[in-house]
Design an enzyme around this catalytic site. Structure first.
Site, PDB file in Angstrom:
ATOM      1  N   ARG A  38       0.799  -1.224   0.000  1.00 24.20           N
ATOM      2  CA  ARG A  38       0.000   0.000   0.000  1.00 24.20           C
ATOM      3  C   ARG A  38       0.830   1.272   0.000  1.00 24.20           C
ATOM      4  O   ARG A  38       0.732   2.084  -0.905  1.00 24.20           O
ATOM      5  CB  ARG A  38      -0.938   0.014   1.217  1.00 24.20           C
ATOM      6  N   HIS A  84      -8.134  -3.657  -7.720  1.00 23.82           N
ATOM      7  CA  HIS A  84      -7.905  -2.945  -6.455  1.00 23.82           C
ATOM      8  C   HIS A  84      -9.187  -2.940  -5.609  1.00 23.82           C
ATOM      9  O   HIS A  84      -9.971  -1.991  -5.661  1.00 23.82           O
ATOM     10  CB  HIS A  84      -7.454  -1.507  -6.761  1.00 23.82           C
ATOM     11  N   TYR A 128     -17.596  13.838 -13.245  1.00 23.13           N
ATOM     12  CA  TYR A 128     -17.445  15.035 -14.073  1.00 23.13           C
ATOM     13  C   TYR A 128     -16.106  15.096 -14.800  1.00 23.13           C
ATOM     14  O   TYR A 128     -16.013  15.739 -15.842  1.00 23.13           O
ATOM     15  CB  TYR A 128     -17.574  16.300 -13.208  1.00 23.13           C
TER      16      TYR A 128
END
Length: 364
Positions: A38, A84, A128
């Site tokens: 990570r 993931h 967006y």
């Protein structure tokens, strides 16, 4: 009244175990996972697992620089579903950072839309914004289909993903990295791409070159937000040992203002400093430390589409250079950047100097 049966203090479903065994069975695997899977980048491609998976997903989607941008929601969704299995925000935040010119020295994602700003504004929602790979990202993935790197199964054993990318340039030094694991952290400063490649060439051509020889071609880190890096012995110490404290200043010049006032004009801020927070902190100083900063008449952010510009206006008959020295001391016009070059090498976290990092990339 009937007698109550005695309460057995230990019920069968309570397991008694020494604390050191519990720590060994629970905490150690968790810490190992956070360190390796990570928070820390691999030394070969300079990427954390989430960044590597995003780039691989974009390649699979054919989201290359010569094609139109794709909705970020599509990229994040594919990455989540295939490679993931974590929250969508962790993937989208990593994608956004790879598109920010003020976060990475050489961006790997070409973003279209609102991807945040140096004032700390967050990016627009992923429904967006749109993105595609930046041209440099193609060099990270080049020849991936030619059996160049090992692959392993994904989380549900249905697909394969690369363990590392073939990375044709030393991304770890170019873009740097920062991350906090369990008991470990990393903070690698970004560098100029052409200088890093010259350093790699020097290592290949002259294996006996010293650190001072490397610092002729790669003299110091090169931060994307500009600013001024003070030339201190700490730069050499950071390259030699992998640890050091660099001193960064904003780029500032002094102009003549109206009514005999002086203007301290800030055109570049230190790396990692939020411009809006920096100016509000100076405003707070002018209220709290009136003996030192009572001479500040006005603080303005004059940034526009042509570039960054913030102005601290100094009252008449005060020396702006003296005020500037005090601002370096008390505000974020001068910050310390702690270098801590830790990366995953041969399956474990290693603190590396500059030459060790170049060797690891050449070996890769």
């Amino acid at each position: 009244m009937a007698k109550q049966p005695p309460v057995n203090p230990i019920t069968p479903d309570i397991i008694q175990m020494p604390l050191e065994d519990v720590m060994h069975m629970s905490m150690m695997p968790y810490a190992e996972h956070v360190i390796l899977e990570r928070a820390l980048p691999r030394v070969e491609d300079g990427l954390k697992p989430v960044q590597r998976r995003i780039l691989y997903t974009m390649m699979e989607l054919g989201n290359t620089p010569d094609k139109p941008n794709r909705k970020c929601a599509r990229i994040v969704g594919d990455c989540l579903g295939k490679y993931h299995p974590h929250g969508d925000s962790s993937v989208y935040d990593a994608l956004v950072r790879m598109a920010q010119g003020f976060s990475l020295r050489a961006t790997l994602v070409d973003g279209h839309g609102n991807f945040g700003s140096i004032d700390g504004d967050s990016a627009a929602a992923m429904r967006y914004t749109e993105a595609r790979m930046a041209p440099l990202a193609l060099q990270m993935l080049r020849d991936l289909d030619k059996d160049t790197v090992p692959f392993h199964l994904n989380f549900d054993d249905t697909l394969k993903e690369p363990e590392i990318l073939p990375a044709r340039f030393p991304n770890l030094l170019v873009n740097g990295a920062s991350g906090i694991a369990v008991g470990l952290a990393t903070n690698i400063p970004p560098h100029n791409l052409s200088e890093v490649i010259r350093a790699v060439d020097l290592r290949i051509d002259k294996p006996k070159a010293t650190l001072d020889d490397f610092m002729q071609v790669l003299p110091a880190p090169d931060f994307p937000t500009g600013g001024v890096l003070l030339d201190t012995p700490e730069i050499r110490a950071a390259y030699q040992t992998g640890r050091g404290k660099l001193t960064l200043r904003a780029r500032v010049h002094i102009e003549k203002g109206p009514l005999g006032r002086s203007l301290i004009c800030i055109t570049e801020v230190p790396y990692g400093v939020n411009k809006a927070d920096m100016l509000s902190k100076i405003l707070k100083l002018s209220d709290e430390k009136k003996a030192i900063f009572g001479c500040i008449h006005d603080i303005r952010d004059e940034s526009d589409r042509t570039g960054l510009r913030a102005v601290v206006e100094i009252k008449k008959d005060y020396d702006p250079n003296k005020v500037l020295q005090k601002l370096y001391k008390y505000s974020d016009l001068q910050v310390t950047y702690g270098v801590n070059m830790v990366a995953i090498y041969q399956g474990k976290p290693v603190q590396m100097g500059l030459i060790a990092m170049l060797d690891a990339f050449i070996e890769h």
